[in-house]
Every structure is written in structure tokens, then in C-alpha cells.
Design a protein around this motif. Structure first.
Motif, short mmCIF file in Angstrom:
data_model
loop_
_atom_site.label_atom_id
_atom_site.label_comp_id
_atom_site.label_asym_id
_atom_site.label_seq_id
_atom_site.Cartn_x
_atom_site.Cartn_y
_atom_site.Cartn_z
N ILE A 87 0.84 -1.20 0.00
CA ILE A 87 0.00 0.00 0.00
C ILE A 87 0.88 1.26 0.00
CG2 ILE A 87 -1.62 1.36 1.40
CD1 ILE A 87 -2.85 -1.35 2.30
N HIS A 88 1.92 1.25 0.81
CA HIS A 88 2.82 2.41 0.88
C HIS A 88 3.53 2.66 -0.45
CE1 HIS A 88 5.89 5.22 2.23
NE2 HIS A 88 6.81 4.40 1.75
N TYR A 89 4.13 1.61 -1.00
CA TYR A 89 4.97 1.78 -2.19
C TYR A 89 4.18 1.99 -3.48
CZ TYR A 89 9.04 0.92 0.67
OH TYR A 89 10.01 1.03 1.65
N LEU A 90 2.87 1.81 -3.42
CA LEU A 90 2.02 2.16 -4.57
C LEU A 90 1.36 3.53 -4.38
CD1 LEU A 90 0.21 -1.21 -5.46
CD2 LEU A 90 2.03 -0.07 -6.73
N SER A 91 1.61 4.15 -3.24
CA SER A 91 0.95 5.42 -2.92
C SER A 91 1.83 6.61 -3.29
CB SER A 91 0.65 5.47 -1.41
OG SER A 91 1.84 5.75 -0.68
N PRO A 92 1.26 7.82 -3.28
CA PRO A 92 2.08 9.03 -3.53
C PRO A 92 3.17 9.24 -2.48
CG PRO A 92 -0.26 9.51 -3.80
CD PRO A 92 -0.17 8.14 -3.20
N ARG A 93 3.10 8.53 -1.35
CA ARG A 93 4.11 8.67 -0.30
C ARG A 93 5.28 7.71 -0.49
NH1 ARG A 93 2.32 11.51 4.23
NH2 ARG A 93 0.09 12.01 4.27
N ALA A 94 5.34 7.01 -1.61
CA ALA A 94 6.34 5.96 -1.82
C ALA A 94 7.77 6.45 -1.67
CB ALA A 94 6.14 5.32 -3.20
N GLY A 95 8.03 7.71 -2.00
CA GLY A 95 9.38 8.24 -1.90
C GLY A 95 9.81 8.64 -0.50
N ARG A 96 8.90 8.54 0.44
CA ARG A 96 9.17 8.91 1.83
C ARG A 96 9.27 7.63 2.67
NH1 ARG A 96 11.51 13.21 2.37
NH2 ARG A 96 10.68 13.48 4.48
N PRO A 97 9.65 7.73 3.96
CA PRO A 97 9.92 6.52 4.76
C PRO A 97 8.69 5.65 5.02
CG PRO A 97 10.89 8.47 5.78
CD PRO A 97 9.99 8.96 4.70
N PHE A 98 8.93 4.36 5.09
CA PHE A 98 7.97 3.39 5.62
C PHE A 98 8.56 2.91 6.95
CE2 PHE A 98 6.58 -0.95 6.42
CZ PHE A 98 5.21 -0.87 6.24
N VAL A 99 7.91 3.25 8.05
CA VAL A 99 8.47 2.95 9.37
C VAL A 99 7.60 1.91 10.07
CG1 VAL A 99 9.11 3.89 11.62
CG2 VAL A 99 9.45 5.27 9.55
N PRO A 100 8.07 0.65 10.16
CA PRO A 100 7.30 -0.38 10.87
C PRO A 100 7.58 -0.37 12.37
CG PRO A 100 9.20 -1.37 9.80
CD PRO A 100 9.28 0.11 9.54
N VAL A 101 6.53 -0.51 13.16
CA VAL A 101 6.65 -0.54 14.61
C VAL A 101 5.84 -1.72 15.15
CG1 VAL A 101 6.33 0.73 16.77
CG2 VAL A 101 6.74 1.99 14.64
N ASN A 102 6.49 -2.58 15.91
CA ASN A 102 5.77 -3.67 16.57
C ASN A 102 5.36 -3.17 17.96
OD1 ASN A 102 4.95 -5.98 17.99
ND2 ASN A 102 6.26 -7.29 16.76
N CYS A 103 4.09 -2.81 18.10
CA CYS A 103 3.62 -2.25 19.37
C CYS A 103 3.74 -3.25 20.51
CB CYS A 103 2.17 -1.79 19.23
SG CYS A 103 1.94 -0.49 17.99
N GLY A 104 3.67 -4.54 20.19
CA GLY A 104 3.79 -5.56 21.22
C GLY A 104 5.18 -5.64 21.80
N ALA A 105 6.19 -5.12 21.06
CA ALA A 105 7.57 -5.18 21.53
C ALA A 105 7.98 -3.92 22.28
CB ALA A 105 8.51 -5.40 20.35
N LEU A 106 7.11 -2.90 22.32
CA LEU A 106 7.44 -1.65 23.01
C LEU A 106 7.24 -1.83 24.52
CD1 LEU A 106 5.67 0.99 20.71
CD2 LEU A 106 8.10 0.40 20.76
N PRO A 107 8.25 -1.52 25.34
CA PRO A 107 8.06 -1.58 26.80
C PRO A 107 6.91 -0.65 27.20
CG PRO A 107 10.38 -1.27 26.24
CD PRO A 107 9.61 -1.09 24.97
N GLU A 108 6.06 -1.12 28.09
CA GLU A 108 4.85 -0.36 28.45
C GLU A 108 5.17 1.05 28.92
OE1 GLU A 108 0.89 -0.87 31.30
OE2 GLU A 108 2.15 -2.59 30.81
N ASN A 109 6.25 1.21 29.68
CA ASN A 109 6.57 2.53 30.23
C ASN A 109 7.31 3.43 29.23
OD1 ASN A 109 8.80 0.83 30.36
ND2 ASN A 109 9.74 1.96 32.04
N LEU A 110 7.66 2.86 28.06
CA LEU A 110 8.39 3.65 27.06
C LEU A 110 7.65 3.76 25.73
CD1 LEU A 110 12.05 2.36 27.61
CD2 LEU A 110 11.05 4.51 28.40
N ALA A 111 6.44 3.22 25.66
CA ALA A 111 5.70 3.21 24.39
C ALA A 111 5.47 4.63 23.87
CB ALA A 111 4.37 2.47 24.56
N GLU A 112 5.01 5.53 24.76
CA GLU A 112 4.76 6.91 24.34
C GLU A 112 6.05 7.57 23.86
OE1 GLU A 112 1.97 9.45 26.71
OE2 GLU A 112 2.18 7.78 28.11
N SER A 113 7.12 7.35 24.59
CA SER A 113 8.40 7.96 24.25
C SER A 113 8.90 7.48 22.89
CB SER A 113 9.43 7.64 25.33
OG SER A 113 10.72 8.00 24.91
#
Length: 330
Positions: A87-113
Motif C-alpha cells: 500500500i505504501h509503495y504504490l501510494s504518492p508517499r512511496a518516496g518517503r519513509p515506511f516505518v514499521p513498529v511492533n507495538c507488542g515489543a514496546l516496553p509499556e513505560n516507554l511506548a509513548e516515548s
């Protein structure tokens, strides 16, 4: 549609087996109409041509043209990040970053940060300013995998970001503006989570503007041969060797398994099979599948019948889907 081959009784194993495997190789290359469709919309890298899967593939270029949030649902291993990247690489945003984040791997006290960044001294250990992953994705796409694991505090801040395009870093009073697209993914039952108060209902509706539910591998068994063939060829290219073939018995075993881990599990099983096999082909004994799956020995005739039935069913469904259900044109 016409016949690709024929046999006269009595059937002999020496005649039937080569024909089935030859037909399987044709299937591995995929239906020409399907391959052309994928090439035309830039999705040749997504493997599968079963009707239930093609419905999802056709959504990708439509979703890419729109800048709304997308929620991709599906069991673990069904390819949610692959679809998000498409979806990203077919969109007009393709030339900009695709940043994947696994929310399950974020420490609970640091997720917001991690997501929104922080100012120096905002909490113990914050020795310097951190921009955060939202800033890193500026102009592009932020992919939030396992979004159901996001903390309640982070859910509140994400809701504001989606509503107003604004957020604040932890420990800062300055309002920042973000130009990003959010694509989220989950393998959880959101209806249950919202009902139980484990996920904000208003955030769910903000995320679920465009939705895509990917089918598990057991619901598109006709794609197992395509996926296996593609993986064996890619592995051979990496190791600079000839690709191994799947024996008919091994294929039947793959088709009979339920694949709770979906495509990822299939890849892992085939990787082990390649390592364990000393021959040019992968045999059932090389497939490290659970002991409780097993197993009855089947006659050659039964295996052949099962393979042919699956091929015919999926081939007919795909051709009808390509022609919008018009039997005459198909």
C-alpha cells in the motif's frame, strides 16, 4: 476451457505421476490472467492466485490512491506487513519513509516515548531529546503492527494525532504537526477488545476507515504449491544451487496440514526440509510437522485424486473470478 492432457484406462503410475507434476508446474507459474493483473497493478511480489486472496490483492491499489488510515486484520503469518508495504509503495508517499513498529515489543513505560519522542529530563534516563518514530515517518507511512498492544495512554495520544494531525513529545508543551499516513495491523478480535474496554472504541473507528482482512492459509490451500515453489526457488537463488522439487507425497502432506502459523510456518517447514533432504526432491520424511498431524498412509490413487481435486477447484474459482463469474466468457 479445454483439456490440458488425457489418459486412457487402465491408469498406470508411470503415466499419471509425470502428468500431475507437469500440471503442478504449470500451476506454479500461475494463471496468465492473474499474473498480468498483478503486474499491471505493481503487486507481482505477492504470491497467490486463489479467488479469496485475489479479492484482497485488488484492494491494495485502491487503498494506495487514498490517504485514509487502514486496519489490516489476520492471523499471525498471513502477510499483514507485506500488504502494508505494498500500500505504501504504490501510494504518492512511496518516496518517503515506511516505518514499521511492533507495538507488542514496546516496553509499556516507554511506548509513548518511542512513538511520540521525548524531551531531555522528561523521565529517569532521558539524557537527551529523542524525536520519536512519528517524526521519523514524516511524509511517509507509519505501520503499527499489533496495534491492540498499545497502552491506554498511547491510545489517547494516537487518537489526537489521527483527529488533528497534532501531538506532543513526552515532557514538552510544544504542539507538533505530523504529515503521515497510519496503517495498523492486528491479529486480535477488536470487537471483543472494545466490548471489554481493552481498546478505545473511538480510536478503533478512526483506524478502521479502510479495512482489509487477510485469509489464513488453510482457506486458500490452492496457493500452497505456488508459495512452496516460490520459496524453494528463492532459497536456491540465495545458495546458488538448483531448486529442490516437491514430491507428490510431500505436496499432499502440505495440502493436508491446517497451517496455524500460515505462510511463515510454511516457510520455516520448507527451510528445515531443504536442510534435511539429501536428494533433489523434498519427501514427506523431510517435513517436520507435528506428530499429531499424520498421517495415515494413503495410496497413490488417493493422493493423486486429492491433488487433482484441489487443483481443479482453485483453478476454476480463479478463472471465474477473473471473468466476474461469467461462465460463458470463462
Amino acid at each position: 476451457m479445454g483439456a490440458a492432457d488425457f489418459l486412457l484406462p487402465p491408469l498406470r503410475r508411470s503415466e499419471v505421476l509425470p502428468r500431475i507434476m507437469r500440471q503442478a508446474q504449470v500451476t506454479c507459474r500461475g494463471n496468465a490472467l492473474v499474473q498480468k493483473l498483478k503486474q499491471d497493478i505493481g503487486l507481482k511480489q505477492i504470491i497467490g492466485d486463489s479467488a479469496v486472496f485475489l479479492d484482497k490483492v485488488l484492494c491494495v491499489p485502491r487503498f494506495a490512491r487514498c490517504d485514509a488510515t487502514v486496519l489490516i486484520s489476520g492471523e499471525s503469518g498471513t502477510g499483514k506487513e507485506l500488504f502494508a508495504r505494498a500500500i505504501h509503495y504504490l501510494s504518492p508517499r512511496a518516496g518517503r519513509p515506511f516505518v514499521p513498529v511492533n507495538c507488542g515489543a514496546l516496553p509499556e513505560n516507554l511506548a509513548e516515548s518511542e512513538l511520540f519522542g521525548h524531551k531531555r529530563g522528561a523521565f529517569t534516563g532521558a539524557a537527551c531529546d529523542q524525536a520519536g518514530l512519528i517524526r521519523e515517518a514524516e511524509g511517509g507511512t507509519l505501520f503499527l503492527d499489533e496495534i491492540d498492544c498499545l497502552t491506554p495512554q498511547a491510545q489517547v495520544k494516537l487518537l489526537r494525532l489521527l483527529q488533528d494531525g497534532e501531538y506532543r513529545s513526552v515532557g514538552s508543551q510544544q504542539t507538533l504537526h505530523a504529515n503521515i499516513r497510519v496503517v495498523a495491523a492486528t491479529n486480535a478480535d477488536f470487537s471483543y477488545m472494545v466490548r471489554e474496554g481493552k481498546f478505545r472504541e473511538d480510536l478503533f473507528y478512526r483506524l478502521n476507515v479502510l479495512s482489509l482482512t487477510l485469509p489464513p492459509l488453510r482457506e486458500r490451500r490452492g496457493d500452497i504449491l505456488l508459495l512452496a515453489h516460490d520459496f524453494l526457488e528463492k532459497h536456491a537463488a540465495i545458495t546458488d544451487r538448483q531448486p529442490k522439487k516437491l514430491s507428490l507425497a510431500a505436496l499432499n502432506r502440505l495440502l493436508s496440514y491446517s497451517w496455524p502459523g500460515n505462510v511463515r510456518e510454511l516457510q520455516n517447514v520448507l527451510t528445515r526440509a531443504i536442510v534435511l533432504s539429501d536428494r533433489d526432491s523434498v519427501e514427506p520424511s523431510n517435513l517436520d510437522l507435528p506428530d499429531n498431524f499424520a498421517a495415515e498412509e494413503q495410496s497413490f490413487q488417493a493422493m493423486k485424486s486429492r491433488a487433482v481435486q484441489r487443483f481443479e477447484h482453485d483453478f476454476l474459482a480463479t478463472v471465474l473470478h477473473a471473468h466476474d463469474g461469467n461462465i460463458t466468457r470463462a
